[in-house]
Design an enzyme around this catalytic site. Structure first.
Site, PDB file in Angstrom:
ATOM      1  N   CYS A 234       0.840  -1.201   0.000  1.00  0.00           N
ATOM      2  CA  CYS A 234       0.000   0.000   0.000  1.00  0.00           C
ATOM      3  C   CYS A 234       0.880   1.258   0.000  1.00  0.00           C
ATOM      4  CB  CYS A 234      -0.994  -0.033   1.160  1.00  0.00           C
ATOM      5  SG  CYS A 234      -2.361   1.145   0.949  1.00  0.00           S
TER       6      CYS A 234
ATOM      7  N   HIS B  57      -3.875  -4.779  -0.147  1.00  0.00           N
ATOM      8  CA  HIS B  57      -3.478  -5.304   1.163  1.00  0.00           C
ATOM      9  C   HIS B  57      -3.564  -6.832   1.158  1.00  0.00           C
ATOM     10  CE1 HIS B  57      -3.242  -1.586   3.559  1.00  0.00           C
ATOM     11  NE2 HIS B  57      -4.170  -1.134   2.742  1.00  0.00           N
TER      12      HIS B  57
ATOM     13  N   GLU C 119      -2.584  -8.812   3.415  1.00  0.00           N
ATOM     14  CA  GLU C 119      -2.924  -9.261   4.773  1.00  0.00           C
ATOM     15  C   GLU C 119      -4.414  -9.137   5.072  1.00  0.00           C
ATOM     16  OE1 GLU C 119      -2.415  -4.834   5.362  1.00  0.00           O
ATOM     17  OE2 GLU C 119      -1.638  -6.375   4.020  1.00  0.00           O
TER      18      GLU C 119
END
Length: 210
Positions: free
Chosen positions: A81, A186, A188
């Site tokens: 990001c 992202h 994650e």
């Protein structure tokens, strides 16, 4: 066993990134110390927020040079990001110069009727570099999670590793050049597919550390 330095500069959701790396067998170590980054087998630069404060925080901690040196040495690097945007020369969001690892600029989405900015939610990836290690064993056009108003615009389109489309605008969703990889989305927060991307990075780190 080596460790993956997760760079702490007060601009990242470090917990979720570390949790994701641990889940797939990585050994993350959160740090804002140059000597710790210098000793890492890989580096992850996460980030959420604005370009100028992020660059200022990195420089205030004396981390710019150690990051550049590690990248020049061939250490596997993953930007996430805002961390991906910091690799560029500059951003339309601010006045600071970026790290200048990848020539180009970070740009703001153009306004268009019906387009929501920031771009927030799930979107598909189109692979520009289908053989990149991060994409190993992923399905075509996997859905990943984005939250951003700005995007990477490299001068050399060959470094674009994946693209995505928001409204009528097709942008770089990931870039890769040599040991440097960076994703606008992202991983994650991208469920099992995101974890697979992190697992592929950890696998590359393990192979490079042999």
């Amino acid at each position: 066993m080596g460790y993956i330095a997760v760079v702490d500069y007060d601009m990242g959701n470090l917990h979720s990134v570390c949790k994701g790396l641990e889940k797939v067998g990585g050994n993350p170590l959160v740090t804002d110390q140059a000597h710790v980054i210098d000793g890492a087998t890989a580096i992850v630069l996460p980030g959420v927020g604005s370009f100028d404060p992020a660059v200022q925080h990195l420089r205030a901690r004396g981390l710019e040079e150690v990051l550049k040196t590690a990248i020049a040495k061939g250490i596997p690097f993953l930007g996430i990001c805002l961390g991906s945007q910091l690799l560029f020369d500059s951003s339309e969001e601010g006045q600071e110069t970026g790290l200048g690892i990848i020539p180009g600029q970070v740009k703001h989405f153009r306004s268009e009727p019906g387009l929501t900015i920031p771009h927030m939610g799930w979107n598909g990836l189109q692979f520009n570099q289908p053989d990149l290690c991060l994409w190993q064993d992923l399905p075509p056009e996997p859905q990943v999670y984005f939250v951003h108003s700005y995007y990477m615009a490299p001068l050399d389109p060959q470094v674009i590793a994946a693209s995505t489309t928001h409204g009528s605008q097709t942008i770089a969703a990931a870039i890769a050049k040599d040991n440097v990889m960076a994703v606008q989305f992202h991983p994650e927060k991208s469920s099992t597919l995101g974890l697979k991307i992190l697992a592929n990075f950890v696998k590359k780190v393990a192979l490079s550390d042999i």
